[in-house]
Motif scaffolding. Structure first.
Motif, short mmCIF file in Angstrom:
data_model
loop_
_atom_site.label_atom_id
_atom_site.label_comp_id
_atom_site.label_asym_id
_atom_site.label_seq_id
_atom_site.Cartn_x
_atom_site.Cartn_y
_atom_site.Cartn_z
N LYS B 84 18.72 -28.90 49.38
CA LYS B 84 17.72 -29.97 49.48
C LYS B 84 16.85 -29.79 50.72
O LYS B 84 15.64 -30.00 50.68
CB LYS B 84 18.41 -31.33 49.58
CG LYS B 84 19.03 -31.73 48.28
CD LYS B 84 19.38 -33.21 48.27
CE LYS B 84 19.82 -33.53 46.85
NZ LYS B 84 19.85 -34.94 46.58
N HIS B 87 14.29 -27.18 50.23
CA HIS B 87 13.19 -27.67 49.40
C HIS B 87 12.22 -28.51 50.25
O HIS B 87 10.99 -28.39 50.13
CB HIS B 87 13.77 -28.49 48.24
CG HIS B 87 12.73 -28.91 47.25
ND1 HIS B 87 11.93 -28.02 46.58
CD2 HIS B 87 12.36 -30.13 46.81
CE1 HIS B 87 11.11 -28.67 45.78
NE2 HIS B 87 11.35 -29.97 45.91
N GLU B 90 10.17 -26.18 52.38
CA GLU B 90 9.14 -25.49 51.59
C GLU B 90 7.95 -26.43 51.40
O GLU B 90 6.79 -26.02 51.49
CB GLU B 90 9.73 -25.06 50.25
CG GLU B 90 8.82 -24.19 49.42
CD GLU B 90 7.88 -24.99 48.54
OE1 GLU B 90 6.71 -24.61 48.41
OE2 GLU B 90 8.31 -26.04 48.01
N ARG B 91 8.25 -27.71 51.20
CA ARG B 91 7.16 -28.67 50.98
C ARG B 91 6.41 -28.97 52.27
O ARG B 91 5.20 -29.25 52.24
CB ARG B 91 7.68 -29.93 50.30
CG ARG B 91 8.20 -29.53 48.90
CD ARG B 91 7.96 -30.49 47.79
NE ARG B 91 7.39 -31.74 48.15
CZ ARG B 91 8.06 -32.86 48.35
NH1 ARG B 91 9.38 -32.88 48.25
NH2 ARG B 91 7.43 -33.95 48.64
N GLU B 95 2.36 -28.98 52.88
CA GLU B 95 1.55 -29.96 53.63
C GLU B 95 0.67 -29.22 54.65
O GLU B 95 -0.52 -29.52 54.78
CB GLU B 95 2.43 -30.97 54.38
CG GLU B 95 3.60 -31.61 53.63
CD GLU B 95 3.26 -32.40 52.37
OE1 GLU B 95 2.07 -32.62 52.12
OE2 GLU B 95 4.20 -32.78 51.63
N LEU B 180 -13.15 -38.28 54.68
CA LEU B 180 -12.20 -38.07 53.57
C LEU B 180 -11.27 -36.88 53.87
O LEU B 180 -10.08 -36.93 53.60
CB LEU B 180 -12.94 -37.83 52.25
CG LEU B 180 -13.61 -39.06 51.61
CD1 LEU B 180 -14.32 -38.67 50.32
CD2 LEU B 180 -12.60 -40.17 51.33
N ILE B 183 -8.77 -38.11 56.32
CA ILE B 183 -7.81 -39.02 55.67
C ILE B 183 -6.72 -38.22 54.94
O ILE B 183 -5.54 -38.56 55.00
CB ILE B 183 -8.55 -40.00 54.71
CG1 ILE B 183 -9.23 -41.11 55.53
CG2 ILE B 183 -7.60 -40.61 53.68
CD1 ILE B 183 -10.11 -42.06 54.71
N LYS B 187 -2.66 -38.10 55.94
CA LYS B 187 -1.69 -38.40 54.87
C LYS B 187 -0.65 -37.27 54.80
O LYS B 187 0.55 -37.52 54.65
CB LYS B 187 -2.43 -38.52 53.53
CG LYS B 187 -1.56 -38.87 52.36
CD LYS B 187 -1.03 -40.28 52.48
CE LYS B 187 0.24 -40.47 51.66
NZ LYS B 187 0.94 -41.69 51.98
N ARG B 188 -1.11 -36.04 54.91
CA ARG B 188 -0.20 -34.91 54.85
C ARG B 188 0.76 -34.90 56.05
O ARG B 188 1.92 -34.56 55.93
CB ARG B 188 -0.99 -33.60 54.78
CG ARG B 188 -1.76 -33.44 53.48
CD ARG B 188 -0.82 -33.42 52.30
NE ARG B 188 -1.48 -33.08 51.06
CZ ARG B 188 -0.90 -32.34 50.11
NH1 ARG B 188 0.33 -31.90 50.23
NH2 ARG B 188 -1.56 -32.08 48.99
N ARG B 191 3.46 -37.22 55.51
CA ARG B 191 4.46 -36.67 54.59
C ARG B 191 5.40 -35.69 55.30
O ARG B 191 6.56 -35.56 54.92
CB ARG B 191 3.79 -35.99 53.41
CG ARG B 191 3.03 -36.99 52.52
CD ARG B 191 2.47 -36.34 51.27
NE ARG B 191 3.55 -35.91 50.42
CZ ARG B 191 4.13 -36.69 49.50
NH1 ARG B 191 3.71 -37.92 49.33
NH2 ARG B 191 5.12 -36.23 48.79
N ARG B 213 20.03 -42.97 51.57
CA ARG B 213 18.69 -42.83 50.99
C ARG B 213 18.39 -44.10 50.23
O ARG B 213 19.28 -44.70 49.63
CB ARG B 213 18.64 -41.65 50.02
CG ARG B 213 18.84 -40.34 50.68
CD ARG B 213 19.00 -39.28 49.64
NE ARG B 213 20.08 -39.62 48.71
CZ ARG B 213 20.39 -38.89 47.64
NH1 ARG B 213 19.69 -37.82 47.34
NH2 ARG B 213 21.38 -39.23 46.87
N HIS B 214 17.12 -44.46 50.21
CA HIS B 214 16.64 -45.63 49.47
C HIS B 214 17.21 -46.95 49.98
O HIS B 214 17.08 -47.96 49.32
CB HIS B 214 16.95 -45.50 47.96
CG HIS B 214 16.62 -44.15 47.42
ND1 HIS B 214 15.38 -43.59 47.59
CD2 HIS B 214 17.35 -43.25 46.72
CE1 HIS B 214 15.38 -42.39 47.01
NE2 HIS B 214 16.56 -42.17 46.49
#
Lengths: 219, 219
Positions: B84, B87, B90-91, B95, B180, B183, B187-188, B191, B213-214
């Motif tokens: 996890k 992953h 990698e994301r 970004e 834009l 923005i 945002k990235r 993340r 989590r959550h």
């Protein structure tokens, strides 16, 4: 004769299908809330996100148990792919929730314009998601492979709507906030299709034991 | 006496650390490319993304092998958490690449304004990522727990900068495209901090066998 592992794996797939149905419905409801200016429905999408969060935790727990009883390397692969898919579905729920929040903001102002391409993009993104899950459950890597080029269509639609919204902002500053909300909504829809692509790539990987993630899909 | 499994798991952690270093450097370079208007550096960030993609595939392969030799349920958990984390890293690379693309667009026009809060947000997000990986490798769930409230700080900063950029758009339509792009960049960055939080939550889950989590992290 089925092994106990197969029976448990089949149950896990059932759960993933249920989870996918919930995720798909959330995205569809979020877009319907946009088009019909239905704030009650948008609130429901936000509330339903808890469901997907719980699903993900349950899948993880059951997957760990399955890993402990997995007899073969291919079984391990099937379980880890199920965990990845559940994570993608949980994130589809996050995208739907983000859309719902923007819908609630949009519903406080008059509608900017009639929506034609956004519903189209929504239908396309949820159909890719549906097709990806179907390919996983019915072990159809050939079907999964078709999803990857279809994602480009969503990307093209996203770019086109994005250009239109950007020029609407330039035309009149009274449009700014509404256009920014719509820009976020289409970005989130584009990500729903990305999750479908992730799932499709995992299905191909599972069945063909080649890793097509991060391959260049462009023509 | 170390089990063969422990030796292999230690190697996998080493790889994740290397991967995290690459991901962190990519985000830092993307923000540096913004501030110093360095398009060559932005191109490098885009090119480096392949590295993280390859890392993720290697981690997955090694994790599957480790799962096959894992003796205990807690070992299975450690390996799935490693997958996890890879992953998420990698994301983070994705970004950084998205930021780099926007920087290239911004560098074609004069600079809109001096950046103060965006570099601050970048430093905060990468420090959370660094801290989350450190908590994983050194088995420090207490340190991981601190990351979760810190993510709220990034969210606040994101909201503030977002408001400023939105009002800049309303002031002058000549600002639209540059705002834009900015923005999207913030945002990235937000993340990136979310990925750090995901990793921190996985570390807590791994060590305390509770799934945070959550959970609702708000006060």
């Amino acid at each position: 004769m089925q092994r106990p592992f197969d029976i448990e794996l089949a149950k896990l797939k059932e759960k993933l299908l249920l989870m996918a149905g919930t995720a798909e419905a959330s995205v569809q409801n979020a877009i319907r809330a946009l088009i019909e200016r239905d704030s009650v429905l948008a609130e429901k999408v936000k509330a339903d996100d808890d469901l997907l969060d719980r699903f993900e935790m349950e899948v993880d727990e059951e997957a760990i148990n399955l890993l402990a009883m997995a007899p073969l390397a291919t079984d391990l692969r099937a379980v880890t792919v199920a965990m990845k898919i559940s994570h993608d579905l949980e994130r589809v729920g996050d995208e739907a929730t983000a859309i719902a929040k923007r819908v609630l903001e949009l519903n406080r102002e008059p509608q900017l314009k009639e929506y034609v391409d956004i519903p189209k993009m929504g239908r396309l993104a949820t159909s890719l998601l549906h097709s990806a899950l179907d390919a996983f459950v019915h072990q159809r890597p050939d079907q999964a492979r078709l999803i990857i080029p279809a994602d480009n269509e969503v990307d093209q639609l996203h770019k086109q709507i994005n250009r239109e919204l950007t020029s609407l902002i330039e035309q009149d500053k009274a449009n700014v906030r509404r256009c920014l909300n719509l820009i976020v909504i289409i970005k989130r829809l584009e990500r729903v299709a990305d999750h479908a692509t992730n799932i499709a790539e995992d299905v191909v990987y599972l069945h063909e034991a080649t890793d097509i993630r991060h391959a260049d899909h462009a023509e």
